[in-house]
Write an enzyme that holds these catalytic residues in place. Structure first.
Site, PDB file in Angstrom:
ATOM      1  N   ASP A  55       0.812  -1.225   0.000  1.00 27.79           N
ATOM      2  CA  ASP A  55       0.000   0.000   0.000  1.00 27.79           C
ATOM      3  C   ASP A  55       0.849   1.281   0.000  1.00 27.79           C
ATOM      4  OD1 ASP A  55      -2.008  -1.966   0.567  1.00 27.79           O
ATOM      5  OD2 ASP A  55      -1.770  -1.640   2.710  1.00 27.79           O
ATOM      6  N   GLU A 224     -11.500  -1.564  -3.466  1.00 26.39           N
ATOM      7  CA  GLU A 224     -10.832  -0.727  -2.445  1.00 26.39           C
ATOM      8  C   GLU A 224      -9.676   0.067  -3.076  1.00 26.39           C
ATOM      9  OE1 GLU A 224      -9.420  -3.549   0.464  1.00 26.39           O
ATOM     10  OE2 GLU A 224      -7.918  -4.390  -0.886  1.00 26.39           O
TER      11      GLU A 224
HETATM   12  O1  FUB Z   1      -2.609  -3.782   3.712  1.00 26.02           O
HETATM   13  C1  FUB Z   1      -3.887  -3.994   4.246  1.00 26.02           C
HETATM   14  C2  FUB Z   1      -4.947  -3.960   3.192  1.00 26.02           C
HETATM   15  O2  FUB Z   1      -4.600  -4.774   2.101  1.00 26.02           O
HETATM   16  C3  FUB Z   1      -5.197  -2.609   2.564  1.00 26.02           C
HETATM   17  O3  FUB Z   1      -5.971  -1.764   3.330  1.00 26.02           O
HETATM   18  C4  FUB Z   1      -5.868  -3.027   1.315  1.00 26.02           C
HETATM   19  O4  FUB Z   1      -5.943  -2.034   0.355  1.00 26.02           O
HETATM   20  C5  FUB Z   1      -5.036  -4.196   0.901  1.00 26.02           C
HETATM   21  O5  FUB Z   1      -3.913  -3.783   0.188  1.00 26.02           O
END
Ligand code: FUB
Length: 341
Positions: A55, A224
């Site tokens: 991320d 997301e």
């Molecule tokens: O790294 C935790 C979670 O995994 C993130 O919030 C999402 O976007 C995914 O990448």
């Protein structure tokens, strides 16, 4: 007397000769060493930073790049933060905020520190929107490396975990439009389904908003990790679809004529997905930045998902065709070295 000094001089001659020989040898050796030049690094190779991180968010400031990322597996007590002047050699840093301890509220769950978005605002300060305990927190700092603090005086979360209980209040990303208006995008789904994307215009202070102005602007195939990119007047809302733990994770985009849409899925979407040989596995949750008129997509890919989830940071060039469509990214294992801009 004269005889004695002549004798000494004669004795000295071989010594002088030896010293001369040594000097010549030394010079030659030095020249040889100078000829063996350090290999010139011409590429930024993937993984960009050794280790397991996800991320990514990046800011440039005073000749340096700063990267903020989730520590895998599934976040840590703090973020991973790195500094570099060439995007090749990185030094890990530690920032005082956010921590799991400082960002825990009555509405948090047990999730750790995840998914930062750092941006420099019009006032020169840095703002961070970060997921901790499945809610979003906002921090501010004069410098990318801090000291950071919760920008809310009451130390509460910015977007509470129970704001929209049917969705996951994580993955915030700030965007400042050309007219100076800042927006926050965020949102994911629960149990890997039904991801929703929300937007709210931020007040000039970057740390407050009017709840009545929140809109659900979920584009097609969204799960997301929203990221807003504006180019030639078009708003490109980019995001991830799929499960971030396996090969279904990918980057998609939709375009619109305002920060709110309406959205039409872009040609070539998804633009980044698992490669045929799986060297790029489950790529997603990216950011985009521009250096010397070239766009780069900076994302994570899965390194190992057998026992736990380990992801690493990767970069590739991001290009557009004449019609303004984003071209599919064919991972190249990295990009040519660029100079700081
Ligand atoms: O790294 C935790 C979670 O995994 C993130 O919030 C999402 O976007 C995914 O990448």
């Amino acid at each position: 007397m004269l005889k004695i000094s002549k004798k000494i001089n004669l004795l000295k001659k071989p010594l002088y000769f030896l010293i001369l020989l040594l000097l010549v040898f030394n010079c030659k050796q030095k020249k040889k060493l100078e000829d063996i030049k350090e290999p010139v690094t011409t590429r930024i190779e993937n993984p960009v930073i050794p280790g397991y991180f996800a991320d990514p968010s990046m800011v440039k400031y005073e000749g340096k790049y700063y990267v903020y990322a989730t520590i895998d597996p599934w976040g840590g007590d703090e973020l991973a933060v790195f500094e570099s002047s060439d995007f090749i050699n990185w030094e890990q840093k530690h920032i005082n905020w956010p921590t799991k301890e400082a960002c825990t509220s009555l509405t948090s769950n047990g999730s750790m520190v995840w998914a930062p978005s750092v941006i420099q605002a019009k006032n020169g300060k840095f703002y961070m929107y970060v997921s901790v305990g499945s809610e979003i927190w906002v921090g501010e700092s004069e410098n990318p490396l801090g000291p950071w603090k919760n920008a809310k005086e009451d130390h509460s979360p910015f977007i509470k975990g129970d704001m929209f209980p049917e969705y996951h209040m994580i993955d915030a990303e700030a965007f400042i439009d050309e007219d100076g208006q800042a927006y926050l995008y965020w949102g994911s789904g629960l149990n890997w389904e039904n991801g929703h994307c929300f937007i709210v215009p931020l007040n000039d202070d970057m740390v407050s908003f009017n709840e009545n102005e929140i809109q659900d602007i979920t584009p097609p195939h969204y799960f997301e990790a929203p990221f807003m990119l504006k180019k030639n007047g078009t708003y490109y809302l980019m995001y991830s679809e799929g499960k971030c733990t396996d090969s279904t994770y990918m980057v998609r985009y939709s375009t619109g004529n305002s920060p709110y849409g309406p959205w039409q899925e872009g040609a070539n979407s998804p633009i980044l997905s698992t490669s045929k040989n799986s060297t790029t596995l489950g790529p997603g949750h990216h950011t985009v930045f521009n250096v010397n008129n070239q766009n780069y997509i900076f994302y994570h890919r899965i390194k190992d998902n057998n026992d736990t989830l380990l992801r690493e940071l990767a970069i590739d060039s991001l290009n557009f065709n004449a019609a303004g469509d984003i071209l599919k990214v064919i991972p190249q294992g990295g990009v040519s070295k660029f100079t700081y801009e």
